[in-house]
Design a protein around this motif. Structure first.
Motif, PDB file in Angstrom:
ATOM      1  N   GLU A   1       0.466   4.517  -8.531  1.00  0.00           N
ATOM      2  CA  GLU A   1       0.045   3.340  -7.950  1.00  0.00           C
ATOM      3  C   GLU A   1      -1.477   2.945  -8.786  1.00  0.00           C
ATOM      4  O   GLU A   1      -1.595   1.726  -8.783  1.00  0.00           O
ATOM      5  CB  GLU A   1      -0.428   3.667  -6.302  1.00  0.00           C
ATOM      6  N   ALA A   2      -2.200   4.016  -9.143  1.00  0.00           N
ATOM      7  CA  ALA A   2      -3.348   3.835 -10.060  1.00  0.00           C
ATOM      8  C   ALA A   2      -2.983   2.989 -11.247  1.00  0.00           C
ATOM      9  O   ALA A   2      -3.730   2.190 -11.763  1.00  0.00           O
ATOM     10  CB  ALA A   2      -3.945   4.900 -10.234  1.00  0.00           C
ATOM     11  N   GLU A   3      -1.734   3.692 -12.054  1.00  0.00           N
ATOM     12  CA  GLU A   3      -1.469   2.881 -13.150  1.00  0.00           C
ATOM     13  C   GLU A   3      -0.654   1.347 -12.782  1.00  0.00           C
ATOM     14  O   GLU A   3      -1.251   0.552 -13.612  1.00  0.00           O
ATOM     15  CB  GLU A   3      -0.225   3.538 -13.718  1.00  0.00           C
ATOM     16  N   ASN A   4      -0.140   1.224 -11.693  1.00  0.00           N
ATOM     17  CA  ASN A   4       0.294  -0.183 -11.402  1.00  0.00           C
ATOM     18  C   ASN A   4      -0.851  -1.078 -11.106  1.00  0.00           C
ATOM     19  O   ASN A   4      -0.867  -2.198 -11.487  1.00  0.00           O
ATOM     20  CB  ASN A   4       1.059  -0.116 -10.113  1.00  0.00           C
ATOM     21  N   ARG A   5      -2.168  -0.699 -10.505  1.00  0.00           N
ATOM     22  CA  ARG A   5      -3.273  -1.578 -10.129  1.00  0.00           C
ATOM     23  C   ARG A   5      -3.756  -1.863 -11.431  1.00  0.00           C
ATOM     24  O   ARG A   5      -4.282  -3.026 -11.918  1.00  0.00           O
ATOM     25  CB  ARG A   5      -4.251  -0.651  -9.372  1.00  0.00           C
ATOM     26  N   ARG A   6      -4.012  -0.729 -12.593  1.00  0.00           N
ATOM     27  CA  ARG A   6      -4.440  -0.942 -13.735  1.00  0.00           C
ATOM     28  C   ARG A   6      -3.903  -1.980 -14.545  1.00  0.00           C
ATOM     29  O   ARG A   6      -4.286  -3.163 -15.325  1.00  0.00           O
ATOM     30  CB  ARG A   6      -4.505   0.249 -14.571  1.00  0.00           C
ATOM     31  N   LEU A   7      -2.353  -2.152 -14.453  1.00  0.00           N
ATOM     32  CA  LEU A   7      -1.644  -2.992 -15.091  1.00  0.00           C
ATOM     33  C   LEU A   7      -1.742  -4.438 -14.565  1.00  0.00           C
ATOM     34  O   LEU A   7      -1.804  -5.353 -15.360  1.00  0.00           O
ATOM     35  CB  LEU A   7      -0.141  -2.464 -15.311  1.00  0.00           C
TER      36      LEU A   7
ATOM     37  N   ALA B   1       2.909  18.046  -1.933  1.00  0.00           N
ATOM     38  CA  ALA B   1       1.446  17.684  -2.669  1.00  0.00           C
ATOM     39  C   ALA B   1       1.829  17.127  -3.979  1.00  0.00           C
ATOM     40  O   ALA B   1       1.066  16.041  -4.419  1.00  0.00           O
ATOM     41  CB  ALA B   1       0.815  18.959  -2.564  1.00  0.00           C
ATOM     42  N   ALA B   2       2.725  17.660  -4.636  1.00  0.00           N
ATOM     43  CA  ALA B   2       2.836  17.204  -6.046  1.00  0.00           C
ATOM     44  C   ALA B   2       3.640  15.802  -5.948  1.00  0.00           C
ATOM     45  O   ALA B   2       3.432  14.915  -6.870  1.00  0.00           O
ATOM     46  CB  ALA B   2       4.156  17.969  -6.661  1.00  0.00           C
ATOM     47  N   ALA B   3       4.285  15.513  -4.954  1.00  0.00           N
ATOM     48  CA  ALA B   3       5.109  14.156  -4.895  1.00  0.00           C
ATOM     49  C   ALA B   3       4.029  13.087  -4.616  1.00  0.00           C
ATOM     50  O   ALA B   3       3.730  11.987  -5.099  1.00  0.00           O
ATOM     51  CB  ALA B   3       6.026  14.001  -3.650  1.00  0.00           C
ATOM     52  N   ASN B   4       2.794  13.500  -3.641  1.00  0.00           N
ATOM     53  CA  ASN B   4       1.815  12.624  -3.373  1.00  0.00           C
ATOM     54  C   ASN B   4       0.880  12.179  -4.194  1.00  0.00           C
ATOM     55  O   ASN B   4       0.551  11.443  -4.694  1.00  0.00           O
ATOM     56  CB  ASN B   4       0.800  13.177  -2.144  1.00  0.00           C
ATOM     57  N   LYS B   5       0.811  13.309  -5.503  1.00  0.00           N
ATOM     58  CA  LYS B   5       0.034  13.243  -6.514  1.00  0.00           C
ATOM     59  C   LYS B   5       0.711  12.287  -7.248  1.00  0.00           C
ATOM     60  O   LYS B   5      -0.062  11.600  -8.066  1.00  0.00           O
ATOM     61  CB  LYS B   5      -0.068  14.706  -7.154  1.00  0.00           C
ATOM     62  N   ARG B   6       1.805  12.457  -7.443  1.00  0.00           N
ATOM     63  CA  ARG B   6       2.779  11.604  -8.607  1.00  0.00           C
ATOM     64  C   ARG B   6       2.549  10.176  -8.132  1.00  0.00           C
ATOM     65  O   ARG B   6       2.429   9.047  -8.724  1.00  0.00           O
ATOM     66  CB  ARG B   6       4.091  12.035  -8.713  1.00  0.00           C
ATOM     67  N   ILE B   7       2.891  10.039  -6.826  1.00  0.00           N
ATOM     68  CA  ILE B   7       2.605   8.809  -6.119  1.00  0.00           C
ATOM     69  C   ILE B   7       1.132   8.031  -6.474  1.00  0.00           C
ATOM     70  O   ILE B   7       1.075   6.591  -6.616  1.00  0.00           O
ATOM     71  CB  ILE B   7       3.087   8.613  -4.543  1.00  0.00           C
ATOM     72  N   ALA B   8       0.215   8.651  -6.250  1.00  0.00           N
ATOM     73  CA  ALA B   8      -1.113   8.301  -6.545  1.00  0.00           C
ATOM     74  C   ALA B   8      -1.244   7.745  -7.705  1.00  0.00           C
ATOM     75  O   ALA B   8      -1.905   6.572  -8.113  1.00  0.00           O
ATOM     76  CB  ALA B   8      -2.170   9.535  -5.959  1.00  0.00           C
ATOM     77  N   THR B   9      -0.811   8.572  -8.918  1.00  0.00           N
ATOM     78  CA  THR B   9      -1.053   8.338 -10.163  1.00  0.00           C
ATOM     79  C   THR B   9      -0.244   6.946 -10.464  1.00  0.00           C
ATOM     80  O   THR B   9      -0.616   6.218 -11.208  1.00  0.00           O
ATOM     81  CB  THR B   9      -0.174   9.464 -11.136  1.00  0.00           C
TER      82      THR B   9
END
Length: 87
Positions: free
Chosen positions: A51-57, A41-49
């Motif tokens: 990916e969101a930062e990558n989209r924003r950038l 769950a922690a790994a999935n949360k980190r991946i989602a974070t």
């Protein structure tokens, strides 16, 4: 007189030690890597974070490229191209 043959003997009378008897006795075992659902769950949360930062950038990069494209080409400074020609 000929020598009498001796019977075959084992070369060593010591018993073989178990393979890991001496090494493992004094050392503690390393902790096993966490494979539970909490780690997943922690790994999935980190991946989602990430990916969101990558989209924003990427969106920010697209916006900055659009701003650069909107600007007119800069005019050359007066006398900038002739400086190399003058002696």
């Amino acid at each position: 007189m000929a020598k009498a043959k001796k019977g075959k003997r084992k070369t060593s009378t010591k018993k073989a030690k178990p393979a890991r008897a001496g090494r493992a006795a004094g050392k503690a075992k390393k902790a096993a890597p966490s494979t539970g659902s909490a780690a997943a769950a922690a790994a999935n949360k980190r991946i989602a974070t990430l990916e969101a930062e990558n989209r924003r950038l990427r969106e920010e990069l697209t916006e900055l490229r659009a701003r650069i494209a909107e600007r007119p080409a800069p005019a050359p400074a007066p006398g900038a191209g002739q400086a190399a020609l003058e002696l």
